[in-house]
Design a protein around this motif. Sequence first.
Motif, PDB file in Angstrom:
ATOM      1  N   ASN A 222       0.626  -1.094  -0.679  1.00 44.98           N
ATOM      2  CA  ASN A 222       0.184  -0.143   0.199  1.00 44.98           C
ATOM      3  C   ASN A 222       0.384   1.422   0.263  1.00 44.98           C
ATOM      4  N   GLY A 223       0.585   2.560  -0.388  1.00 47.68           N
ATOM      5  CA  GLY A 223       0.501   3.379  -0.468  1.00 47.68           C
ATOM      6  C   GLY A 223       0.118   4.875  -0.581  1.00 47.68           C
ATOM      7  N   LEU A 224       0.460   5.888   0.046  1.00 47.31           N
ATOM      8  CA  LEU A 224      -0.324   7.234  -0.769  1.00 47.31           C
ATOM      9  C   LEU A 224      -0.895   6.966  -1.284  1.00 47.31           C
ATOM     10  N   ASN A 225      -2.104   7.797  -1.421  1.00 44.05           N
ATOM     11  CA  ASN A 225      -3.075   8.316  -2.312  1.00 44.05           C
ATOM     12  C   ASN A 225      -1.891   9.297  -3.329  1.00 44.05           C
ATOM     13  N   PHE A 226      -2.304   9.479  -4.366  1.00 43.05           N
ATOM     14  CA  PHE A 226      -1.613  10.398  -4.956  1.00 43.05           C
ATOM     15  C   PHE A 226      -2.794  10.987  -6.555  1.00 43.05           C
TER      16      PHE A 226
ATOM     17  N   ILE B 223      -0.639  -0.098  -7.695  1.00 43.49           N
ATOM     18  CA  ILE B 223       0.047   0.008  -8.354  1.00 43.49           C
ATOM     19  C   ILE B 223      -0.794   0.856 -10.000  1.00 43.49           C
ATOM     20  N   GLU B 224      -2.073   1.001  -9.673  1.00 39.75           N
ATOM     21  CA  GLU B 224      -2.219   1.571 -11.120  1.00 39.75           C
ATOM     22  C   GLU B 224      -1.569   2.987 -10.739  1.00 39.75           C
ATOM     23  N   GLN B 225      -1.767   4.007  -9.441  1.00 39.42           N
ATOM     24  CA  GLN B 225      -0.925   4.789  -9.597  1.00 39.42           C
ATOM     25  C   GLN B 225       0.726   4.964  -9.641  1.00 39.42           C
ATOM     26  N   SER B 226       1.827   3.951  -9.193  1.00 38.10           N
ATOM     27  CA  SER B 226       2.417   3.601  -9.632  1.00 38.10           C
ATOM     28  C   SER B 226       2.751   3.262 -10.671  1.00 38.10           C
ATOM     29  N   ILE B 227       2.175   3.027 -11.933  1.00 40.39           N
ATOM     30  CA  ILE B 227       2.191   3.173 -13.637  1.00 40.39           C
ATOM     31  C   ILE B 227       2.180   4.501 -13.757  1.00 40.39           C
ATOM     32  N   ARG B 228       1.208   5.332 -13.367  1.00 44.25           N
ATOM     33  CA  ARG B 228       0.910   6.556 -13.585  1.00 44.25           C
ATOM     34  C   ARG B 228       2.035   7.849 -12.824  1.00 44.25           C
ATOM     35  N   ILE B 229       2.825   7.097 -11.907  1.00 44.56           N
ATOM     36  CA  ILE B 229       4.152   8.253 -11.588  1.00 44.56           C
ATOM     37  C   ILE B 229       4.813   7.581 -12.179  1.00 44.56           C
TER      38      ILE B 229
ATOM     39  N   ASP C 287      -8.910  12.193   5.526  1.00 41.57           N
ATOM     40  CA  ASP C 287      -9.749  11.258   5.346  1.00 41.57           C
ATOM     41  C   ASP C 287     -10.632  12.485   6.022  1.00 41.57           C
ATOM     42  N   ALA C 288     -12.015  12.078   6.510  1.00 42.70           N
ATOM     43  CA  ALA C 288     -12.846  13.001   7.204  1.00 42.70           C
ATOM     44  C   ALA C 288     -12.299  13.221   7.936  1.00 42.70           C
ATOM     45  N   ARG C 289     -11.235  12.446   9.190  1.00 40.66           N
ATOM     46  CA  ARG C 289     -10.460  12.424  10.852  1.00 40.66           C
ATOM     47  C   ARG C 289      -8.981  12.775  10.444  1.00 40.66           C
ATOM     48  N   GLY C 290      -9.012  13.261   8.414  1.00 37.52           N
ATOM     49  CA  GLY C 290      -7.740  14.336   8.796  1.00 37.52           C
ATOM     50  C   GLY C 290      -6.261  13.524   8.720  1.00 37.52           C
ATOM     51  N   GLN C 291      -6.565  12.648   8.744  1.00 39.44           N
ATOM     52  CA  GLN C 291      -5.498  11.176   8.094  1.00 39.44           C
ATOM     53  C   GLN C 291      -5.441  11.156   7.007  1.00 39.44           C
ATOM     54  N   LEU C 292      -4.185  11.263   6.269  1.00 38.29           N
ATOM     55  CA  LEU C 292      -3.941  10.493   4.817  1.00 38.29           C
ATOM     56  C   LEU C 292      -4.558   9.734   4.235  1.00 38.29           C
ATOM     57  N   VAL C 293      -5.220   9.588   3.257  1.00 43.80           N
ATOM     58  CA  VAL C 293      -5.322   8.505   2.661  1.00 43.80           C
ATOM     59  C   VAL C 293      -5.017   7.447   2.183  1.00 43.80           C
ATOM     60  N   LEU C 294      -4.686   6.639   2.039  1.00 41.61           N
ATOM     61  CA  LEU C 294      -3.897   4.998   1.743  1.00 41.61           C
ATOM     62  C   LEU C 294      -4.520   4.633   0.234  1.00 41.61           C
ATOM     63  N   VAL C 295      -3.956   3.735  -0.451  1.00 42.93           N
ATOM     64  CA  VAL C 295      -4.054   3.418  -1.528  1.00 42.93           C
ATOM     65  C   VAL C 295      -3.832   1.977  -1.561  1.00 42.93           C
ATOM     66  N   THR C 296      -4.281   0.708  -1.690  1.00 40.63           N
ATOM     67  CA  THR C 296      -3.704  -0.501  -1.644  1.00 40.63           C
ATOM     68  C   THR C 296      -3.679  -1.504  -2.837  1.00 40.63           C
ATOM     69  N   GLY C 297      -3.643  -2.862  -2.566  1.00 44.66           N
ATOM     70  CA  GLY C 297      -3.528  -3.496  -4.064  1.00 44.66           C
ATOM     71  C   GLY C 297      -3.265  -2.804  -5.665  1.00 44.66           C
ATOM     72  N   ALA C 298      -4.116  -3.282  -6.578  1.00 48.31           N
ATOM     73  CA  ALA C 298      -4.507  -2.656  -7.729  1.00 48.31           C
ATOM     74  C   ALA C 298      -3.969  -2.003  -8.086  1.00 48.31           C
ATOM     75  N   GLU C 299      -4.699  -0.942  -7.194  1.00 43.63           N
ATOM     76  CA  GLU C 299      -5.191   0.926  -7.322  1.00 43.63           C
ATOM     77  C   GLU C 299      -3.741   1.276  -6.926  1.00 43.63           C
TER      78      GLU C 299
END
Length: 137
Positions: free
Chosen positions: A11-15, A34-40, A20-32
Amino acid sequence: MPLNAKTFLGNGLNFPLKTDARGQLVLVTGAEDIEQSIRIILSTRPGERVMRPTFGCRAHELLFEPRSAATASLLQEYVYQALRMWEPRIDILQVNVIHDSGQEGALLAEIHYEIKATHDARSIVFPFYIADEPELD
């Protein structure tokens, strides 16, 4: 500790970064993730990251090249090399470059890949904009 698919995919930081609603950084996991990593990877020019100067894709070198078969072939190779080097969680099945008639100056990289841990076949289309010189009359 056995390695399962979720551990391998990680998993990693959303890009782009968001909270989120609690003020914490949103994480993405799995295939999502990987897709964000490809775009980066594809949108980063080598040399942009100080601590990792070779990270990224050389496609931006083609910015002022003509939209030709040779340019499309180079773009195909640059995308393949970058993903093979920087995204170890996937097997690249095929990279196709398509001239987009709807967007002037765009070459579309159609990437077919398989996530190694899950054997999940996926694809992504990433646009590259080539500032092709207009032909003189």
